[in-house]
Design an enzyme around this catalytic site. Sequence first.
Site, PDB file in Angstrom:
ATOM      1  N   CYS A 102      20.432-103.302  66.084  1.00  0.00           N
ATOM      2  CA  CYS A 102      19.927-104.046  65.144  1.00  0.00           C
ATOM      3  C   CYS A 102      19.517-105.400  65.763  1.00  0.00           C
ATOM      4  O   CYS A 102      19.505-105.616  67.291  1.00  0.00           O
ATOM      5  CB  CYS A 102      21.008-104.449  64.209  1.00  0.00           C
ATOM      6  SG  CYS A 102      22.348-105.725  64.991  1.00  0.00           S
ATOM      7  N   CYS A 110      21.686-107.432  67.937  1.00  0.00           N
ATOM      8  CA  CYS A 110      22.007-106.875  68.983  1.00  0.00           C
ATOM      9  C   CYS A 110      21.192-106.932  70.159  1.00  0.00           C
ATOM     10  O   CYS A 110      21.444-107.335  71.384  1.00  0.00           O
ATOM     11  CB  CYS A 110      22.233-105.241  68.909  1.00  0.00           C
ATOM     12  SG  CYS A 110      23.428-104.666  67.679  1.00  0.00           S
TER      13      CYS A 110
END
Lengths: 139, 77
Positions: free
Chosen positions: B11, B14
């Site tokens: 994501c 991240c």
Amino acid sequence: MADKPCCEPVAQNDCCNGATVLIYPCSGSSDVGEISDHAGRLLTREGFGKMHCLAGIGGRVPGITLSAQAAGKILAIDGCPQDCASKTLSVAGIEDFSRVRVTDLGMPKGKTPVTEEHTRVVAEKGIEALRASALRATA
Amino acid sequence: MKKLQILGTGCPKCKKLTEATEQAARELGIEFEIEKVTDIDKILEFGVMMTPALAVDGVVKVVGKVPTPQEIKALIQ
């Protein structure tokens, strides 16, 4: 490659910016402890949250403790008035959580068969507590 | 050499955590390697229930948020 949705909780199909719900039954050795455990697993299966390891909180396992601290909502399910689940969370510095105590629901310790019906009663009380709770303030 | 593991399925947060961690490690001037752990089962093995998360030499330091590079420096050292 397109980005995946942010930010993906491992525990459930919900956004961690919303309410990742972690459930900590005491899972004690008594009948009511076992019922707490079954209720935690039932709530997990039905998608109301994710049962997580209370022992990991007690053992201060970093990934488990930090996950609890970052949870949007927490439900502690205590079997009896010893309140081991709640106290374990408190000792780890986690105070803002919902709680259900099995013996408060007409199920005396040592005298309550572990049945689906009893498990359901506890799970429903847990759902009620979660719905009534606000999102936790996480750092 | 420090092993810095970014736990997450990819994501945007991240990726931000990866960038912040790389910046922190570079500024510290340490030898390091970054591993992206994207497999859910592997992430669960750390006890982590929300991503992104950062582990330093196998120990989880951050879960569910992206600290600043300055904060990450303190976690790495």
